[in-house]
Write a protein that holds these residues in place. Sequence first.
Motif, short mmCIF file in Angstrom:
data_model
loop_
_atom_site.label_atom_id
_atom_site.label_comp_id
_atom_site.label_asym_id
_atom_site.label_seq_id
_atom_site.Cartn_x
_atom_site.Cartn_y
_atom_site.Cartn_z
N PHE A 21 0.83 -1.20 0.00
CA PHE A 21 0.00 0.00 0.00
C PHE A 21 0.87 1.25 0.00
CE2 PHE A 21 -2.02 3.43 2.35
CZ PHE A 21 -3.29 3.52 1.78
N TRP A 22 1.90 1.27 0.85
CA TRP A 22 2.75 2.45 1.00
C TRP A 22 3.50 2.75 -0.31
CZ3 TRP A 22 7.85 4.04 0.88
CH2 TRP A 22 8.13 5.25 1.54
N VAL A 23 4.08 1.72 -0.90
CA VAL A 23 4.81 1.92 -2.15
C VAL A 23 3.86 2.37 -3.25
CG1 VAL A 23 6.22 0.82 -3.93
CG2 VAL A 23 6.61 0.27 -1.52
N LEU A 133 -9.39 2.08 2.44
CA LEU A 133 -8.74 0.77 2.41
C LEU A 133 -7.76 0.58 3.55
CD1 LEU A 133 -8.06 -1.91 0.93
CD2 LEU A 133 -6.43 -0.61 -0.46
N LEU A 134 -7.05 1.64 3.94
CA LEU A 134 -5.98 1.52 4.93
C LEU A 134 -6.42 0.87 6.24
CD1 LEU A 134 -3.07 1.97 5.76
CD2 LEU A 134 -3.63 4.34 6.32
N PRO A 135 -7.56 1.23 6.84
CA PRO A 135 -7.93 0.58 8.11
C PRO A 135 -8.13 -0.93 7.99
CG PRO A 135 -9.23 2.57 7.78
CD PRO A 135 -8.51 2.30 6.49
N GLY A 136 -8.40 -1.43 6.79
CA GLY A 136 -8.55 -2.86 6.61
C GLY A 136 -7.24 -3.61 6.48
N LEU A 137 -6.13 -2.88 6.44
CA LEU A 137 -4.82 -3.51 6.28
C LEU A 137 -4.07 -3.67 7.59
CD1 LEU A 137 -3.56 -1.61 3.10
CD2 LEU A 137 -4.95 -3.68 3.23
N VAL A 138 -4.47 -2.92 8.62
CA VAL A 138 -3.75 -2.93 9.89
C VAL A 138 -4.76 -2.99 11.04
CG1 VAL A 138 -1.79 -1.62 8.99
CG2 VAL A 138 -3.73 -0.39 9.96
N ALA A 148 0.47 7.87 9.79
CA ALA A 148 1.59 8.81 9.75
C ALA A 148 2.56 8.46 8.62
CB ALA A 148 2.32 8.82 11.09
N LEU A 149 2.87 7.17 8.48
CA LEU A 149 3.79 6.76 7.42
C LEU A 149 3.16 6.95 6.04
CD1 LEU A 149 5.29 3.54 9.02
CD2 LEU A 149 6.38 5.78 8.77
N SER A 150 1.85 6.74 5.95
CA SER A 150 1.15 7.00 4.69
C SER A 150 1.21 8.48 4.35
CB SER A 150 -0.30 6.53 4.80
OG SER A 150 -1.00 6.79 3.62
N SER A 151 1.06 9.33 5.35
CA SER A 151 1.16 10.77 5.12
C SER A 151 2.57 11.15 4.67
CB SER A 151 0.80 11.53 6.40
OG SER A 151 0.97 12.92 6.25
N SER A 152 3.58 10.50 5.24
CA SER A 152 4.96 10.81 4.82
C SER A 152 5.19 10.44 3.36
CB SER A 152 5.97 10.07 5.71
OG SER A 152 5.96 8.67 5.46
N MET A 273 7.85 15.31 10.92
CA MET A 273 6.84 14.97 11.93
C MET A 273 6.22 13.61 11.64
SD MET A 273 5.29 15.54 14.69
CE MET A 273 5.86 17.21 15.06
N ALA A 274 5.94 13.32 10.37
CA ALA A 274 5.36 12.03 10.02
C ALA A 274 6.30 10.89 10.40
CB ALA A 274 5.03 11.97 8.53
N THR A 275 7.59 11.09 10.21
CA THR A 275 8.56 10.07 10.61
C THR A 275 8.55 9.87 12.12
OG1 THR A 275 9.96 10.67 8.72
CG2 THR A 275 10.98 9.40 10.48
N CYS A 276 8.50 10.98 12.86
CA CYS A 276 8.43 10.87 14.33
C CYS A 276 7.17 10.13 14.77
CB CYS A 276 8.45 12.26 14.96
SG CYS A 276 10.01 13.15 14.80
#
Length: 419
Positions: A21-23, A133-138, A148-152, A273-276
């Motif tokens: 998803f992230w990639v 979709l994201l809430p169904g993956l985690v 946060a990582l998706s936002s980054s 901030m997203a990384t933090c």
Amino acid sequence: MIDDTAGEGPPLAGHVPFLLFWVARVLAGMGLQIVAAAVGWHVYDLTHSAMALGLVGLAQFAPMVLLTLPAGQAADRFDRRYVVAVSQTCAGLAALVLTLGSLEGWLTTGWIYAAVMVVGGARAFLNPAMAALLPGLVTTEQFPRASALSSSANQAATIAGPAAGGVLFAFGAGVPYALTAFCFLTAALLMLAIRPLRRLEGVKGARLADLFGGIAFIRRQKIVLGSISLDLFAVLLGGATALLPIYADQVLHAGVLGLGFLRAAPAVGAIAMATCLGFRPLRARVGRTMFAAVIAFGLATIVFGLSRDLVLSLVALMVMGAADNVSVVVRSSLVQLATPEALRGRVSAVNFLFVGTSNQLGEFESGLLADLIGAVPAVVLGGIGTIAVALFWIRLFPGLARLESFAEAARLGDSQPIG
């Protein structure tokens, strides 16, 4: 129902569905940014007309507004992976048309506008389906970190995409268009490879009321209404970034190079901030944290507005980006977790419509106010207005301000009726 009893579950670094998803989000974001930059350069190169550039924005904006509600329903009725993949494929095919037209020499502004409309329509379906979709993956515990990582990923694309589009255009318009097509089509393939934790059965029937289900739910669920409306009015008033060319030229005397640094600074702060937040996700006092972030955004806007020093201005913009990222992560997490799964697509569609509209209207408001009273007073008043909205919203939505955790928001979402 989202499982909030499983702890943090597997680490996201080894969580294959989220990594895919992230990639895919990075590639899709890069594609959108590259094609936007390349189209802008190309249309201006063909026409040397400011009006022609304005029509590019209209060609993107119109289908997004018209298709928002149908896109939300599609995200709730069909497998969201397929909705995202089809959207990315359509955008990739539009980029291929731009590539072939550029290489063969028959591409006109009419073809460019048509392709941009296809990309805008694809984006209308892509955004709500991907967010839902994201809430169904985690798991619930993983979701704030995943958000946060998706936002980054989105911020990274915002920084790298325009630069890549501009640089590659020097080798011919077909080069950035071809890279855009590659990004979209590869993202579509990655999306099809995702195996979510839960399967969405979808909404049965095709009633007109289903189309407006997201709006009706937002009106009922005060946490969702408060978080979306807070972002809407804060962005409307805090659109200082629209005035960066004026600041670079007339206030800071930083020139074109300085303008580049000013434009990049908010995204740099947001990525930091997203990384933090990816390593240290928010766990408590999430409501107060969101309001504090909006107030910090307003204060940093005031500092930027009054600054005459380039370094201080860059720091203020980075703080604005970091604070905005906190607000975005909390808001997006609350909107998704406090919404029943069968409604997430439609609620996300309304959310994206508000966010997209507020960004554009905020830029218009800042430009209009700056034309009337000057750039510096306009930015400072915008920062003050943002703080005032946050303080008023604390009184208007006390339940949102008192919200302690994302798990609490998820329980509220599970208890809400769908119809």
